[in-house]
Design a protein around this motif. Structure first.
Motif, PDB file in Angstrom:
ATOM      1  N   ALA A 108     -18.320 -74.225  27.231  1.00 29.34           N
ATOM      2  CA  ALA A 108     -16.965 -74.033  26.715  1.00 29.34           C
ATOM      3  C   ALA A 108     -15.953 -74.129  27.869  1.00 29.34           C
ATOM      4  CB  ALA A 108     -16.839 -72.677  26.037  1.00 29.34           C
ATOM      5  N   THR A 109     -14.743 -74.530  27.541  1.00 30.85           N
ATOM      6  CA  THR A 109     -13.671 -74.640  28.538  1.00 30.85           C
ATOM      7  C   THR A 109     -12.726 -73.456  28.384  1.00 30.85           C
ATOM      8  OG1 THR A 109     -13.764 -77.034  28.461  1.00 30.85           O
ATOM      9  CG2 THR A 109     -11.741 -76.072  29.350  1.00 30.85           C
ATOM     10  N   ILE A 110     -12.392 -72.825  29.540  1.00 36.32           N
ATOM     11  CA  ILE A 110     -11.368 -71.770  29.527  1.00 36.32           C
ATOM     12  C   ILE A 110     -10.121 -72.331  30.199  1.00 36.32           C
ATOM     13  CG2 ILE A 110     -10.761 -69.393  30.157  1.00 36.32           C
ATOM     14  CD1 ILE A 110     -13.737 -68.861  30.604  1.00 36.32           C
ATOM     15  N   THR A 111      -9.003 -72.257  29.521  1.00 35.31           N
ATOM     16  CA  THR A 111      -7.725 -72.664  30.117  1.00 35.31           C
ATOM     17  C   THR A 111      -6.980 -71.389  30.512  1.00 35.31           C
ATOM     18  OG1 THR A 111      -7.611 -74.667  28.785  1.00 35.31           O
ATOM     19  CG2 THR A 111      -5.529 -73.843  29.739  1.00 35.31           C
ATOM     20  N   THR A 122     -16.778 -66.210  38.741  1.00 34.63           N
ATOM     21  CA  THR A 122     -18.203 -66.550  38.870  1.00 34.63           C
ATOM     22  C   THR A 122     -18.719 -67.006  37.507  1.00 34.63           C
ATOM     23  OG1 THR A 122     -18.639 -64.206  38.562  1.00 34.63           O
ATOM     24  CG2 THR A 122     -18.736 -65.037  40.807  1.00 34.63           C
ATOM     25  N   PHE A 123     -19.753 -67.796  37.538  1.00 30.88           N
ATOM     26  CA  PHE A 123     -20.384 -68.392  36.344  1.00 30.88           C
ATOM     27  C   PHE A 123     -19.467 -69.377  35.645  1.00 30.88           C
ATOM     28  CE2 PHE A 123     -22.226 -64.044  36.673  1.00 30.88           C
ATOM     29  CZ  PHE A 123     -23.435 -64.442  37.234  1.00 30.88           C
ATOM     30  N   THR A 124     -18.448 -69.817  36.352  1.00 29.38           N
ATOM     31  CA  THR A 124     -17.619 -70.904  35.816  1.00 29.38           C
ATOM     32  C   THR A 124     -17.411 -71.929  36.928  1.00 29.38           C
ATOM     33  OG1 THR A 124     -15.443 -70.099  36.471  1.00 29.38           O
ATOM     34  CG2 THR A 124     -16.314 -69.239  34.391  1.00 29.38           C
ATOM     35  N   THR A 125     -17.014 -73.132  36.519  1.00 26.49           N
ATOM     36  CA  THR A 125     -16.758 -74.207  37.481  1.00 26.49           C
ATOM     37  C   THR A 125     -15.397 -74.814  37.175  1.00 26.49           C
ATOM     38  OG1 THR A 125     -19.113 -74.701  37.564  1.00 26.49           O
ATOM     39  CG2 THR A 125     -17.629 -76.401  38.418  1.00 26.49           C
ATOM     40  N   TYR A 126     -14.601 -74.968  38.201  1.00 26.43           N
ATOM     41  CA  TYR A 126     -13.269 -75.560  38.037  1.00 26.43           C
ATOM     42  C   TYR A 126     -13.386 -76.990  37.502  1.00 26.43           C
ATOM     43  CZ  TYR A 126      -8.878 -77.765  39.438  1.00 26.43           C
ATOM     44  OH  TYR A 126      -7.710 -78.473  39.435  1.00 26.43           O
ATOM     45  N   VAL A 127     -12.530 -77.335  36.572  1.00 25.34           N
ATOM     46  CA  VAL A 127     -12.504 -78.700  36.034  1.00 25.34           C
ATOM     47  C   VAL A 127     -11.592 -79.556  36.922  1.00 25.34           C
ATOM     48  CG1 VAL A 127     -11.895 -80.160  34.073  1.00 25.34           C
ATOM     49  CG2 VAL A 127     -12.887 -77.883  33.672  1.00 25.34           C
ATOM     50  N   PRO A 128     -12.179 -80.506  37.645  1.00 29.26           N
ATOM     51  CA  PRO A 128     -11.372 -81.296  38.590  1.00 29.26           C
ATOM     52  C   PRO A 128     -10.167 -81.930  37.910  1.00 29.26           C
ATOM     53  CG  PRO A 128     -13.713 -81.748  38.911  1.00 29.26           C
ATOM     54  CD  PRO A 128     -13.596 -80.899  37.677  1.00 29.26           C
ATOM     55  N   GLY A 129      -9.037 -81.891  38.596  1.00 30.68           N
ATOM     56  CA  GLY A 129      -7.831 -82.559  38.100  1.00 30.68           C
ATOM     57  C   GLY A 129      -7.086 -81.788  37.031  1.00 30.68           C
ATOM     58  N   SER A 130      -7.507 -80.542  36.763  1.00 27.24           N
ATOM     59  CA  SER A 130      -6.891 -79.818  35.645  1.00 27.24           C
ATOM     60  C   SER A 130      -5.703 -78.953  36.062  1.00 27.24           C
ATOM     61  CB  SER A 130      -7.941 -78.938  34.956  1.00 27.24           C
ATOM     62  OG  SER A 130      -8.396 -77.928  35.836  1.00 27.24           O
ATOM     63  N   LEU A 131      -5.388 -78.898  37.368  1.00 25.15           N
ATOM     64  CA  LEU A 131      -4.338 -77.988  37.855  1.00 25.15           C
ATOM     65  C   LEU A 131      -2.941 -78.551  37.572  1.00 25.15           C
ATOM     66  CD1 LEU A 131      -3.623 -75.418  39.479  1.00 25.15           C
ATOM     67  CD2 LEU A 131      -3.757 -76.821  41.544  1.00 25.15           C
ATOM     68  N   THR A 132      -2.102 -77.726  36.961  1.00 21.35           N
ATOM     69  CA  THR A 132      -0.717 -78.157  36.702  1.00 21.35           C
ATOM     70  C   THR A 132       0.251 -77.051  37.095  1.00 21.35           C
ATOM     71  OG1 THR A 132      -0.654 -77.291  34.439  1.00 21.35           O
ATOM     72  CG2 THR A 132      -1.419 -79.572  34.711  1.00 21.35           C
ATOM     73  N   LEU A 133       1.457 -77.462  37.431  1.00 23.21           N
ATOM     74  CA  LEU A 133       2.551 -76.520  37.666  1.00 23.21           C
ATOM     75  C   LEU A 133       3.716 -76.958  36.788  1.00 23.21           C
ATOM     76  CD1 LEU A 133       4.095 -74.270  39.151  1.00 23.21           C
ATOM     77  CD2 LEU A 133       4.611 -75.927  40.958  1.00 23.21           C
ATOM     78  N   THR A 168     -10.774 -71.306  45.129  1.00 14.88           N
ATOM     79  CA  THR A 168      -9.549 -70.585  44.778  1.00 14.88           C
ATOM     80  C   THR A 168      -8.434 -71.586  44.517  1.00 14.88           C
ATOM     81  OG1 THR A 168     -10.185 -68.763  46.232  1.00 14.88           O
ATOM     82  CG2 THR A 168      -7.868 -68.863  45.576  1.00 14.88           C
ATOM     83  N   ILE A 169      -7.705 -71.324  43.428  1.00 18.01           N
ATOM     84  CA  ILE A 169      -6.509 -72.110  43.145  1.00 18.01           C
ATOM     85  C   ILE A 169      -5.364 -71.565  44.003  1.00 18.01           C
ATOM     86  CG2 ILE A 169      -4.726 -72.473  41.390  1.00 18.01           C
ATOM     87  CD1 ILE A 169      -7.203 -74.198  41.073  1.00 18.01           C
ATOM     88  N   VAL A 170      -4.656 -72.477  44.681  1.00 16.15           N
ATOM     89  CA  VAL A 170      -3.499 -72.060  45.473  1.00 16.15           C
ATOM     90  C   VAL A 170      -2.303 -72.915  45.056  1.00 16.15           C
ATOM     91  CG1 VAL A 170      -2.520 -71.823  47.784  1.00 16.15           C
ATOM     92  CG2 VAL A 170      -4.978 -71.478  47.447  1.00 16.15           C
ATOM     93  N   VAL A 171      -1.216 -72.263  44.637  1.00 16.86           N
ATOM     94  CA  VAL A 171      -0.002 -73.006  44.268  1.00 16.86           C
ATOM     95  C   VAL A 171       1.193 -72.349  44.952  1.00 16.86           C
ATOM     96  CG1 VAL A 171       1.522 -73.768  42.408  1.00 16.86           C
ATOM     97  CG2 VAL A 171      -0.954 -73.686  42.037  1.00 16.86           C
ATOM     98  N   LEU A 179     -15.034 -74.579  33.387  1.00 19.40           N
ATOM     99  CA  LEU A 179     -16.137 -74.725  32.436  1.00 19.40           C
ATOM    100  C   LEU A 179     -17.078 -73.551  32.614  1.00 19.40           C
ATOM    101  CD1 LEU A 179     -17.398 -78.438  32.499  1.00 19.40           C
ATOM    102  CD2 LEU A 179     -16.552 -77.150  30.515  1.00 19.40           C
ATOM    103  N   ILE A 180     -17.519 -72.970  31.505  1.00 17.69           N
ATOM    104  CA  ILE A 180     -18.514 -71.900  31.607  1.00 17.69           C
ATOM    105  C   ILE A 180     -19.872 -72.543  31.886  1.00 17.69           C
ATOM    106  CG2 ILE A 180     -19.642 -70.002  30.382  1.00 17.69           C
ATOM    107  CD1 ILE A 180     -17.092 -69.669  28.744  1.00 17.69           C
TER     108      ILE A 180
END
Lengths: 328, 165
Positions: A243-246, A270-281, A304-307, A326-327
């Motif tokens: 499943a995807t968590i937004t 933990t137990f999730t993986t960042y979805v490449p290219g999904s970062l938006t501002l 870590t997400i850094v904005v 992604l879980i």
């Protein structure tokens, strides 16, 4: 006696009255520099060498200091107390000198006068750069800093901010540092008051330096809110593997001030993986790489997400950061 | 010679002797003498309000201040002296002021070790495993090599400035 022996060897000899080595800021006070010239010649084919008399000059104490403000413009709120400005005081003379400290917060050219706190001058004893419980208060005449040549001390001055100040108001406060030997015009001298009883002479500072710091009243509150939505591979909202968590992070600013240099950081769970290219501002895509745009996925430690939001005001608020995981 | 002239001569001799005794610092061997003085620049304002630089005896000095060393030498004998060389150390607390050396009829040389001397542009020092041209900070000695004899009765002056580190 030493002088005579060395002079007889006809070298420029240096007799140092102090244990101090040669210092960046100049030859130590009390140093004696002697000079003897040598003349060699031949007379009727016979070589001979004679030496001149020996001249002697004594290095007197140069009293000089440099005070520099270490704090940037310090953001405060109306009614704040014990707001610190950090200064560095350096003995730029060539002798050991005692310095006296004073605070002046009635400086013209600003919007308001900060009010010196009950105890308004501290040594930054723990070197934290800010006012903390371990810092030792300055007591005039009791613990005046004594600085060797080139040595420095970190000083904090503390002010309270009047409750009626408005956003954007600027208040100045000064640290005044003066030599205990005396201050005045460059070149003024004090006979016998230098190290080891030599004359003390005021350098370009005149034995006193006054440096100003600045408070800026900033009426601003920042709030941050994080929410999530889940979409599973089966068209539902179950947090199952695959499943995807937004995640949505909303930064809001209220008040009339500016939140300077805001940065949002969020660790990928933990137990999730960042979805490449999904970062938006604010719905605009940011690349995952550390580059010119405002955000990236920092993978140097825990992902870590850094904005970087930069300066945020109420009118530019809220700012919205989004990314997907992604879980596993 | 009139009585008057004799008297003058006598007085001048006595004066010279007294001066020698009083100074007591001019050293000589055989027939040459060498003497050194150290001065510094002082700026004063005259009655017209003009700022005037003058050299005054240097007894005290502060870092950054410049001093001027003047070395005078004289052949008081009957014979000319050959191979006249004046050498003066530059204390490690002092830095030679570039271009300040004065010495008419003399070849100017420097040293970075007190042993070997040469023209400024020929001197090198080792630093971090590299060889570079010496700078005034490196000079330990300055010397003047006279290009001619110092004839009987002749005198000369050399001079340089240095800044206190």
């Amino acid at each position: 006696m030493l002088a005579r022996i060395l002079a007889a060897a006809s070298c420029g000899v240096v007799l140092c009255c102090l244990a101090n080595p040669a210092l960046a800021e100049g030859t130590p006070a009390g140093t004696v520099i002697e000079n003897t010239a040598t003349l060699s010649f031949e007379l009727d084919g016979n070589p001979a060498t004679i030496t001149s008399n020996t001249t002697s000059i004594t290095v007197v104490e140069l009293i000089d200091l440099a005070v520099t403000l270490q704090s940037p413009q310090t953001l405060v709120s109306a009614g704040d107390t014990n707001q610190a400005l950090l200064f560095s005081v350096v003995n730029t003379g060539n002798g050991t000198e005692t310095f006296q400290l004073a605070i002046n917060s009635t400086v013209s050219g600003d919007d308001f006068d900060p009010v010196p706190s009950t105890v308004s001058i501290y040594f930054d004893s723990d070197g934290s750069g800010d006012f903390t419980a371990g810092d030792i208060p300055y007591v005039p005449g009791d613990n005046d800093p004594v600085l060797a040549p080139d040595a420095s001390v970190a000083i904090l001055i503390l002010n309270d901010i009047p409750a009626d100040r408005l956003n954007g108001d600027v208040g100045f406060s000064e640290l005044i540092v003066s030599s205990a030997t005396g201050s005045g015009s460059p070149g003024d001298d004090f006979a016998g008051q230098g190290d080891g009883g030599v004359t003390a002479v005021l350098g370009t500072s005149g034995g006193i330096d006054t440096v100003r710091g600045e408070y800026l009243v900033s009426d601003v509150q920042v709030s941050i809110q994080k929410s999530q939505t889940v979409s599973d591979p089966f068209g539902g909202n179950e947090p199952v593997p695959g499943a995807t968590i937004t995640y949505t992070i909303e930064v809001s600013v209220t008040g009339s001030g500016t939140a300077v240099g805001g940065i949002v950081e969020d660790v990928i769970p933990t137990f999730t993986t960042y979805v490449p290219g999904s970062l938006t501002l604010d719905a605009g895509t940011l690349t995952d790489a550390a580059d010119a745009d405002a955000g990236e996925l920092n993978t140097s430690t825990t992902p870590t997400i850094v904005v970087r939001l930069g300066d945020v005001t109420a009118t530019g608020s809220p700012r919205t950061v989004q990314f997907d995981v992604l879980i596993d | 010679m009139s009585e008057n002239q004799k008297g003058k001569t006598m007085i001048s001799r006595v004066t010279a002797l007294l001066l020698l005794l009083a100074s007591g610092i001019a050293m000589s061997q055989g027939t040459l003498e060498v003497q050194t003085t150290v001065q510094k620049e002082a700026v004063t304002t005259n009655e017209d309000g003009e700022r005037i630089k003058e050299l005054i005896p240097a007894e005290t000095v502060v870092p950054g201040e410049r001093v001027v060393y003047t070395i005078t030498f004289r052949n008081t004998g009957e014979e000319p002296a050959d191979d006249v060389i004046i050498t003066n150390p530059i204390s490690e607390e002092l830095t030679y002021v570039q271009g300040s050396a004065f010495g008419p009829g003399m070849e100017l040389q420097f040293s970075v070790d007190g042993q070997s001397f040469g023209a400024a542009e020929d001197l090198t020092v080792e630093e971090d495993g590299e060889t570079r041209t010496a700078t005034p900070e490196d000079y330990t000695h300055i010397r003047w090599v006279m290009q001619s004899d110092l004839s009987a009765g002749a005198q000369g002056t050399v001079r340089f400035s240095a800044q206190l580190n």
